[in-house]
Design an enzyme around this catalytic site. Structure first.
Site, mmCIF file in Angstrom:
data_model
loop_
_atom_site.group_PDB
_atom_site.id
_atom_site.type_symbol
_atom_site.label_atom_id
_atom_site.label_comp_id
_atom_site.label_asym_id
_atom_site.label_seq_id
_atom_site.Cartn_x
_atom_site.Cartn_y
_atom_site.Cartn_z
ATOM 1 N N CYS A 17 19.132 -8.718 5.522
ATOM 2 C CA CYS A 17 18.072 -7.729 5.538
ATOM 3 C C CYS A 17 17.326 -7.968 4.124
ATOM 4 O O CYS A 17 17.197 -7.151 3.246
ATOM 5 C CB CYS A 17 18.767 -6.351 5.194
ATOM 6 S SG CYS A 17 18.457 -5.131 6.480
ATOM 7 N N VAL A 157 13.142 -3.935 6.660
ATOM 8 C CA VAL A 157 14.230 -4.104 7.440
ATOM 9 C C VAL A 157 14.197 -2.415 7.685
ATOM 10 O O VAL A 157 13.239 -1.849 7.520
ATOM 11 C CB VAL A 157 15.373 -4.410 6.358
ATOM 12 C CG1 VAL A 157 15.260 -5.623 5.955
ATOM 13 C CG2 VAL A 157 15.259 -3.483 4.959
ATOM 14 N N CYS A 158 14.936 -1.906 8.582
ATOM 15 C CA CYS A 158 16.239 -2.298 8.933
ATOM 16 C C CYS A 158 16.827 -1.814 10.491
ATOM 17 O O CYS A 158 16.831 -2.551 11.237
ATOM 18 C CB CYS A 158 17.438 -1.975 7.974
ATOM 19 S SG CYS A 158 17.464 -3.286 6.794
ATOM 20 N N THR A 159 16.974 -0.338 10.568
ATOM 21 C CA THR A 159 17.682 -0.352 11.796
ATOM 22 C C THR A 159 16.596 0.597 12.754
ATOM 23 O O THR A 159 16.048 1.460 12.364
ATOM 24 C CB THR A 159 18.863 0.936 11.340
ATOM 25 O OG1 THR A 159 19.813 0.264 10.477
ATOM 26 C CG2 THR A 159 19.462 1.321 12.871
#
Ligand SMILES: *[C@@H]1O[C@H](CO)[C@@H](O)[C@H](O)[C@H]1NC(C)=O
Ligand SMILES: *[C@@H]1O[C@H](CO)[C@@H](O)[C@H](O)[C@H]1NC(C)=O
Ligand SMILES: *[C@@H]1O[C@H](CO)[C@@H](O)[C@H](O)[C@H]1NC(C)=O
Ligand SMILES: *[C@@H]1O[C@H](CO)[C@@H](O)[C@H](O)[C@H]1NC(C)=O
Ligand SMILES: *[C@@H]1O[C@H](CO)[C@@H](O)[C@H](O)[C@H]1NC(C)=O
Ligand SMILES: *[C@@H]1O[C@H](CO)[C@@H](O)[C@H](O)[C@H]1NC(C)=O
Length: 410
Positions: A17, A157-159
């Site tokens: 990341c 980043v990320c999810t």
């Protein structure tokens, strides 16, 4: 006191990341602790009933600004810069301080201020003029604005999650994690840049003829897009893809004068502004040559319209589509290829999937997705904000986040 990353040379490089800079010692210790104390000591049971946001993981709401696309590009960002220039200066100063820690001669900042400026002419319209307008309105040197924009391309980043409920309604949500290795603040146990970014998070409503064309959640001063929705058409997020094959070569080539690839955030911006359908967006995101690898997470408005596009600079390596008949009612992307295991020190994918599985399609909604994104380590010390989007009407909600101790540094 702010710990400069790897100042004493004990740092080590790591993939992930935006995780490619040397580690401060405290992080190495934390990393060692994670290994020794497996399973993840920062993990927790899936959270529930965290929505509406409140309590220690919720730090505040995000203001909304209208960006008028009918104005000349150099004027579009004036109001936002008028309000946020002080906070933006703080972030950029911090990034400069960190650059000076790595290269104490001061050369890097000098190059940025005096040489990068010439690169602006190689940015396509309207991006070149918008960047100029931002520099002008904020009083920040143009070279620094350019570098700040490039920073997001590399460190974002990320999810991201796209999920479909039993009635065929589509949801798209993400945690925006940013600032790894950009200075660990020992006193309050946080990433300095992550903390300083929170005041410049804004919701943007891009309008033509006084009508919304698309909306995004952005950092003031950044003109690309990492999260956005085109109402009743599609939703889109972008995650960094650290890739050994090709990585950032395209970016170095760009600096050296080879300009045949597109900045990823400019592509997502162009797609949000001008793509006319889910299919059109999917095609443009799959086929445009890029400067660096990326993941594009796209949601549509009809059942089954949702995918993760895994990109190298030149090709599409994989498209992971929703497939309701086969039971694939969500797709989730962090910063790893889905056919490979995630980095052992940085597994946000398994916890996210575990919680989505536990929620079940019957109960999926923006509130239950917020629960998933509030579960450590999906929520971590890098998480700046959580954005929830619904393609229907382009409903967007953004919340600033905080991850109280104990909490994973990433
Ligand atoms: C820069 O800003 C000033 C006022 O703040 C304005 O008069 C001028 O036209 C602007 N220049 C450009 C190139 O936008
Ligand atoms: C963190 O510490 C710095 C000083 O070291 C302080 O200025 C800042 O307000 C603190 N931030 C939080 C969120 O506690
Ligand atoms: C947008 O609305 C404002 C006031 O609400 C009006 O002055 C302006 O003319 C409108 N612009 C367009 C392009 O319709
Ligand atoms: C979108 O299309 C319009 C009309 O062709 C163009 O003026 C605009 O610059 C495009 N937007 C981007 C971000 O390329
Ligand atoms: C979640 O469910 C899917 C589909 O049943 C399964 O393939 C996957 O392994 C599960 N993941 C976790 C972490 O429970
Ligand atoms: C869905 O949520 C409701 C209320 O939160 C709960 O009572 C129910 O058990 C949940 N259903 C499933 C399948 O988890």
């Amino acid at each position: 006191m702010t710990g400069g990353a790897g100042r004493d040379g004990t740092g080590q490089a790591m993939a992930g990341c935006g995780r490619v800079l040397p580690l401060p010692p405290v992080v190495l210790l934390a990393a060692a602790a994670v290994l020794v104390l497996a399973p993840d000591p920062y993990g927790e049971d899936c959270r529930s009933k965290t929505y509406p946001p409140s309590g220690p993981t919720f730090q505040g709401h995000v203001p909304t600004y209208v960006i008028n696309l009918d104005l000349p590009p150099s004027k579009r960002w004036d109001q936002l810069m008028h309000d946020k220039k002080t906070e933006l200066k703080t972030v950029i100063q911090n990034i400069k301080d960190i650059a000076n820690t790595f290269f104490p001669s001061g050369k890097v900042v000098d190059i940025v201020d005096h040489k990068i400026v010439h690169l602006i002419s190689s940015f396509p319209y309207p991006f070149n003029e918008e960047l100029q307008g931002i520099a002008n309105a904020s009083g920040i040197p143009l070279g620094e604005i350019v570098i700040f924009n490039i920073f997001y391309e590399i460190f974002t980043v990320c999810t991201s999650i796209v999920a479909e409920d039993k009635t065929g309604k589509l949801y798209h949500a993400r945690n925006l994690d940013f600032g790894l290795f950009l200075g660990w603040d020992v006193k309050n146990n946080s990433w300095t840049v992550t903390r300083e970014l929170k005041p410049i998070v804004v919701n943007l409503d891009f309008q033509r003829n006084n009508k919304t064309v698309f909306k995004s959640t952005n950092f003031a001063g950044y003109i690309g897009m990492v999260s956005g929705v085109k109402p009743d058409t599609f939703t889109l997020t972008m995650n960094e893809r650290f890739s050994l094959d090709g990585g950032y070569i395209g970016i170095f080539e760009w600096f050296l004068g080879r300009r045949d690839g597109m900045w990823m955030g400019f592509l997502t911006r162009t797609v949000l502004e001008n793509a006319t359908s889910y299919q059109d967006a999917k095609e443009k995101l799959s086929k445009t040559r890029l400067l660096a690898p990326a993941y594009f997470i796209l949601g549509g408005k009809n059942s089954g319209e949702g995918c993760v596009i895994t990109r190298s600079r030149t090709a599409t390596l994989d498209i992971w589509d929703l497939d309701i008949k086969k039971g694939t009612w969500y797709v989730v992307e962090t910063n790893y290829d889905r056919w490979k295991p995630p980095l052992i020190l940085d597994n946000r994918r398994t916890p996210a999937m575990k919680c989505l599985n536990q929620t079940q399609q019957e109960n999926i909604s923006l509130p239950t997705i917020y629960d998933v994104l509030s579960t450590k380590p999906v929520l971590n010390k890098l998480t700046v904000c959580t954005t929830l989007m619904e393609v229907h009407n382009g409903n967007t909600e953004s919340y600033l986040r905080e991850c109280p101790d104990p909490c994973s540094p990433w």
